[in-house]
Write a protein that holds these residues in place. Sequence first.
Motif, short mmCIF file in Angstrom:
data_model
loop_
_atom_site.label_atom_id
_atom_site.label_comp_id
_atom_site.label_asym_id
_atom_site.label_seq_id
_atom_site.Cartn_x
_atom_site.Cartn_y
_atom_site.Cartn_z
N ALA A 44 -8.32 -6.61 -29.54
CA ALA A 44 -9.08 -7.59 -30.31
C ALA A 44 -8.16 -8.51 -31.08
O ALA A 44 -6.98 -8.19 -31.34
CB ALA A 44 -10.04 -6.88 -31.26
N LEU A 45 -8.69 -9.65 -31.48
CA LEU A 45 -7.99 -10.60 -32.34
C LEU A 45 -8.74 -10.71 -33.66
O LEU A 45 -9.95 -10.94 -33.67
CB LEU A 45 -7.90 -11.98 -31.67
CG LEU A 45 -7.11 -12.06 -30.36
CD1 LEU A 45 -7.13 -13.49 -29.82
CD2 LEU A 45 -5.67 -11.59 -30.55
N TYR A 46 -8.00 -10.54 -34.78
CA TYR A 46 -8.58 -10.63 -36.12
C TYR A 46 -8.11 -11.91 -36.81
O TYR A 46 -6.93 -12.28 -36.70
CB TYR A 46 -8.15 -9.43 -36.95
CG TYR A 46 -8.94 -8.16 -36.73
CD1 TYR A 46 -9.95 -8.08 -35.78
CD2 TYR A 46 -8.67 -7.02 -37.49
CE1 TYR A 46 -10.66 -6.91 -35.58
CE2 TYR A 46 -9.39 -5.85 -37.30
CZ TYR A 46 -10.37 -5.80 -36.35
OH TYR A 46 -11.08 -4.63 -36.16
N PRO A 47 -8.99 -12.55 -37.58
CA PRO A 47 -8.62 -13.81 -38.24
C PRO A 47 -7.90 -13.59 -39.57
O PRO A 47 -8.40 -12.89 -40.46
CB PRO A 47 -9.97 -14.48 -38.47
CG PRO A 47 -10.91 -13.32 -38.68
CD PRO A 47 -10.41 -12.20 -37.80
N VAL A 48 -6.73 -14.21 -39.71
CA VAL A 48 -5.93 -14.05 -40.93
C VAL A 48 -5.34 -15.40 -41.33
O VAL A 48 -4.80 -16.13 -40.48
CB VAL A 48 -4.78 -13.04 -40.72
CG1 VAL A 48 -3.94 -12.91 -41.99
CG2 VAL A 48 -5.33 -11.67 -40.32
#
Length: 364
Positions: free
Chosen positions: A298-302
């Motif tokens: 998954a890709l998490y927003p930061v």
Amino acid sequence: MAGLQEYKCPCCGGAIAFDSTIQKMKCPYCDTEFEMDALKGYDAELQDEETDSMEWETAAGGEWGEGETDGLRTYVCKSCGGEIVGDANTAATSCPFCDNPIVMMGQFSGSLKPDLIIPFKLDKKAAKEGLMKHLAGKRLLPKIFKDQNHIDEIKGVYVPFWLFDTDVDAKVRYKATKVRTWSDSDYNYTQTSHYMVHRGGSVGFEYVPVDGSTKMADDLMESIEPFNCGEAVDFQTAYLAGYLADKYDVTEEESIDRANERVKKSTEQAFAETVIGYDTVAAENISVQFHGGKAKYALYPVWLLNTTWNGNKYTFAMNGQTGKFVGDLPVDKAAATRWTLVLAGAFTALTYGAATLLHFLGLF
């Protein structure tokens, strides 16, 4: 009676042996005495304990479909080696990890397609406000950190994570004590009773995150948790428009040990909350059995900000979904000295006032 010489004291861990005078097992280190039947039961419990079984199905991520990567480009930082991904319109001029210049390498290819993505929910304006709130009220902060020009260096980055799901059957053994004290006219007495406490049951885990990037410090990423995975959606390249995406350099297999550590620690904490009524409690053994363990990519927003002060680098991160903001701050030494003198003066005044009051009361 074979093997009794190998018993360990449940209280202090020392080797114990049979004392013919009292006809009991006795520890020569803490002088605790044990009935034979009780010690046999303790040994039987230890022999019945299982070893961990933590297996995962390693098949996270998928294949890119034809044409899906046409609009993606890769950029590489010549300083830290970080490789990031952006769309063809990305005007990326500096690395989000070390702030040094990056160069475009060309068409993106050669890595797994993410299963899930949590889209950015908060924009750059919210990130700026988060930073200012983080800086507000920090009396020892150097003035330069409140300069608006530094806020514009914030970059939105999708950070790669491996998300682990599993069902856990666990057994935990605790060493616990109850302490009773009393006195008579001659002595003060303390009686310590030792207990073996067992807990067992099943716990389900979903989306246990492990950072898939060596450029992102694990403690920094864990500090902005949790992310709400209920808002995760199937990955589409359109979500990358206007943002950068870090390309993972820690594989799923390399992340398993960290996932095991997090699951095991959380299991132990959940069970420990049920052990009440004792004065001390310490976990001595935990065995976990995983069932149906699998992972997703998954890709998490930061939101990231890198800046320097007096030659030192400071990294700030904000959860692009919830707004949680973390990061270490430098200290203005001159301001720290002033506040130390102020606090010392206040302490001196307080001490003088207390001494004056005691003298007035005739107690000093």
